[in-house]
Write a protein that holds these residues in place. Structure first.
Motif, PDB file in Angstrom:
ATOM      1  N   UNK A 195       0.797  -1.235   0.000  1.00 23.18           N
ATOM      2  CA  UNK A 195       0.000   0.000   0.000  1.00 23.18           C
ATOM      3  C   UNK A 195       0.828   1.283   0.000  1.00 23.18           C
ATOM      4  N   UNK A 196       2.151   1.174   0.156  1.00 22.14           N
ATOM      5  CA  UNK A 196       2.994   2.368   0.142  1.00 22.14           C
ATOM      6  C   UNK A 196       3.702   2.538  -1.196  1.00 22.14           C
ATOM      7  N   UNK A 197       4.792   3.316  -1.178  1.00 21.56           N
ATOM      8  CA  UNK A 197       5.578   3.528  -2.406  1.00 21.56           C
ATOM      9  C   UNK A 197       6.461   2.321  -2.661  1.00 21.56           C
ATOM     10  N   UNK A 198       6.613   1.996  -3.919  1.00 19.92           N
ATOM     11  CA  UNK A 198       7.407   0.816  -4.266  1.00 19.92           C
ATOM     12  C   UNK A 198       8.213   1.113  -5.526  1.00 19.92           C
ATOM     13  N   UNK A 199       9.515   0.854  -5.464  1.00 21.55           N
ATOM     14  CA  UNK A 199      10.350   1.004  -6.668  1.00 21.55           C
ATOM     15  C   UNK A 199      11.243  -0.218  -6.812  1.00 21.55           C
ATOM     16  N   UNK A 200      11.237  -0.772  -8.013  1.00 20.79           N
ATOM     17  CA  UNK A 200      12.131  -1.884  -8.341  1.00 20.79           C
ATOM     18  C   UNK A 200      13.233  -1.332  -9.245  1.00 20.79           C
ATOM     19  N   UNK A 201      14.475  -1.542  -8.830  1.00 27.29           N
ATOM     20  CA  UNK A 201      15.626  -1.120  -9.641  1.00 27.29           C
ATOM     21  C   UNK A 201      16.356  -2.397 -10.024  1.00 27.29           C
ATOM     22  N   UNK A 202      16.584  -2.600 -11.304  1.00 28.94           N
ATOM     23  CA  UNK A 202      17.304  -3.816 -11.682  1.00 28.94           C
ATOM     24  C   UNK A 202      18.588  -3.487 -12.439  1.00 28.94           C
ATOM     25  N   UNK A 203      19.603  -4.315 -12.157  1.00 28.20           N
ATOM     26  CA  UNK A 203      20.836  -4.237 -12.949  1.00 28.20           C
ATOM     27  C   UNK A 203      20.711  -5.127 -14.178  1.00 28.20           C
ATOM     28  N   UNK A 204      19.622  -5.893 -14.237  1.00 27.57           N
ATOM     29  CA  UNK A 204      19.487  -6.874 -15.318  1.00 27.57           C
ATOM     30  C   UNK A 204      19.035  -6.212 -16.612  1.00 27.57           C
ATOM     31  N   UNK A 205      19.533  -6.750 -17.715  1.00 30.38           N
ATOM     32  CA  UNK A 205      19.160  -6.216 -19.022  1.00 30.38           C
ATOM     33  C   UNK A 205      18.125  -7.111 -19.709  1.00 30.38           C
ATOM     34  N   UNK A 206      17.736  -8.192 -19.030  1.00 28.31           N
ATOM     35  CA  UNK A 206      16.656  -9.033 -19.570  1.00 28.31           C
ATOM     36  C   UNK A 206      15.307  -8.354 -19.298  1.00 28.31           C
ATOM     37  N   UNK A 207      14.235  -8.969 -19.837  1.00 32.87           N
ATOM     38  CA  UNK A 207      12.894  -8.353 -19.681  1.00 32.87           C
ATOM     39  C   UNK A 207      11.996  -9.195 -18.780  1.00 32.87           C
ATOM     40  N   UNK A 208      12.605  -9.979 -17.884  1.00 33.26           N
ATOM     41  CA  UNK A 208      11.799 -10.926 -17.101  1.00 33.26           C
ATOM     42  C   UNK A 208      10.982 -10.240 -16.008  1.00 33.26           C
ATOM     43  N   UNK A 209      11.446  -9.117 -15.478  1.00 33.84           N
ATOM     44  CA  UNK A 209      10.601  -8.410 -14.500  1.00 33.84           C
ATOM     45  C   UNK A 209       9.313  -7.918 -15.166  1.00 33.84           C
ATOM     46  N   UNK A 210       9.440  -7.320 -16.347  1.00 33.45           N
ATOM     47  CA  UNK A 210       8.241  -6.828 -17.042  1.00 33.45           C
ATOM     48  C   UNK A 210       7.314  -7.991 -17.362  1.00 33.45           C
ATOM     49  N   UNK A 211       7.898  -9.067 -17.887  1.00 32.76           N
ATOM     50  CA  UNK A 211       7.061 -10.212 -18.261  1.00 32.76           C
ATOM     51  C   UNK A 211       6.476 -10.887 -17.032  1.00 32.76           C
ATOM     52  N   UNK A 212       7.096 -10.715 -15.863  1.00 29.32           N
ATOM     53  CA  UNK A 212       6.543 -11.243 -14.620  1.00 29.32           C
ATOM     54  C   UNK A 212       5.457 -10.349 -14.046  1.00 29.32           C
ATOM     55  N   UNK A 213       5.269  -9.148 -14.633  1.00 26.87           N
ATOM     56  CA  UNK A 213       4.170  -8.287 -14.202  1.00 26.87           C
ATOM     57  C   UNK A 213       4.582  -6.995 -13.525  1.00 26.87           C
ATOM     58  N   UNK A 214       5.886  -6.721 -13.395  1.00 25.49           N
ATOM     59  CA  UNK A 214       6.326  -5.467 -12.763  1.00 25.49           C
ATOM     60  C   UNK A 214       6.194  -4.310 -13.734  1.00 25.49           C
ATOM     61  N   UNK A 215       5.839  -3.119 -13.199  1.00 26.85           N
ATOM     62  CA  UNK A 215       5.816  -1.959 -14.096  1.00 26.85           C
ATOM     63  C   UNK A 215       6.574  -0.758 -13.540  1.00 26.85           C
ATOM     64  N   UNK A 216       6.617  -0.597 -12.216  1.00 23.16           N
ATOM     65  CA  UNK A 216       7.393   0.535 -11.681  1.00 23.16           C
ATOM     66  C   UNK A 216       8.844   0.083 -11.510  1.00 23.16           C
ATOM     67  N   UNK A 217       9.584   0.182 -12.619  1.00 24.36           N
ATOM     68  CA  UNK A 217      10.856  -0.524 -12.757  1.00 24.36           C
ATOM     69  C   UNK A 217      11.878   0.364 -13.462  1.00 24.36           C
ATOM     70  N   UNK A 218      13.080   0.424 -12.902  1.00 23.12           N
ATOM     71  CA  UNK A 218      14.181   1.138 -13.571  1.00 23.12           C
ATOM     72  C   UNK A 218      15.251   0.126 -13.961  1.00 23.12           C
ATOM     73  N   UNK A 219      15.598   0.108 -15.242  1.00 25.00           N
ATOM     74  CA  UNK A 219      16.714  -0.728 -15.722  1.00 25.00           C
ATOM     75  C   UNK A 219      17.977   0.127 -15.686  1.00 25.00           C
TER      76      UNK A 219
END
Ligand code: OAD
Length: 236
Positions: A83-107
């Motif tokens: 229910x709060x703020x959420x940010x996912x930061x990835x060092x990965x260059x694959x697209x598996x976070x997006x395909x897993x359903x994440x959207x608030x994401x920084x590559x």
């Protein structure tokens, strides 16, 4: 866990390992088969663009045979249900976070499925192989398109947004990263010392920086991440 209002999660190659994406370090790692300075620096690209383009073409192609795993999916659930703020930061260059359903994401290290034109600056979605002679779809320049990947010696993307989130989060989690590469390896310190975050490492084994975290949980990502997400969501 105490009531949380803001979470930042940093991921590395370990989150995608059980999907079949090679990690970088260790006996079967990508950097065992390739020298970083041959394929992942601006100098390498200037010296031998064909070799570098082929390296990233092969890695881009490999994405079509892998799928997100339970750890990617659990992080997407956390983003949806926390229910709060959420940010996912990835060092990965694959697209598996997006395909897993994440959207608030920084590559922060870029994306295999994007290319950039060094002539006009356009950044474009890209699914197929890239060659030196491929013209830029925006400005038609040739020998100008490069993988939209951060190479050694280049500045990672979106650092201002990441640092602002680290300074104001109350939980920082580092997941599936060996802690070898800065600035990402220093995020735990920013979150602890500039912010007031509780810090947790989730990794197969203790990383180089494990002693900097308040708490460490070790095991395969597909086991420890869903359990961790369940715990956070139950506590809110
Ligand atoms: P590394 O290959 O350095 O580290 C992967 C980490 O994941 C290791 O600590 C492993 O123990 C852990 N690991 C492996 N399998 C796991 C599993 N199933 N569950 C949980 N953890 C697991 O990869 P990164 O730390 O991501 O940068 O590497 C950081 C950067 O170095 C990359 O983004 C890349 C590379 O050079 C650039 O190319 C700019």
């Amino acid at each position: 866990m105490a009531q949380l209002s803001s979470i930042v999660i940093l991921t590395g190659a370990g989150v995608s390992a059980e999907s079949g994406v090679q990690t970088f370090r260790g006996p079967d790692g990508l950097w065992e088969g390739h020298r970083v300075e041959d394929v992942a620096t601006p100098e390498a690209f200037a010296r031998d663009p064909v070799l570098v383009q082929n390296f990233y073409n092969m890695r881009r192609q490999a994405l079509s045979s892998v799928n997100p795993n339970a750890a990617h999916e659990a992080l997407a659930r956390l983003e949806r249900e926390f229910q709060g703020d959420f940010l996912l930061v990835t060092q990965n260059v694959d697209d598996l976070h997006e395909r897993g359903g994440s959207s608030n994401l920084i590559h922060m290290h870029g994306e295999l499925k994007r290319v950039r034109c060094e002539a006009c600056g356009a950044v474009m979605a890209w699914e197929i192989d890239l060659f030196q002679e491929t013209p830029c779809p925006k400005c038609t320049a040739t020998s100008a398109l490069r993988p939209h990947i951060v190479w050694f010696g280049e500045m990672p993307f979106a650092m201002h947004s990441i640092e602002a989130a680290l300074a104001s989060c109350d939980l920082f989690v580092s997941l599936g990263t060996s802690g070898n590469v800065y600035p990402a390896a220093g995020f735990v310190n920013l979150a602890r010392n500039y912010g007031r975050a509780h810090t947790i490492e989730l990794n197969l084994e203790p990383s180089l920086g494990a002693s900097q975290f308040h708490e460490c949980r070790h095991g395969p990502a597909t086991e420890i991440v869903p359990a961790f997400v369940e715990e956070i969501l139950e506590a809110q």
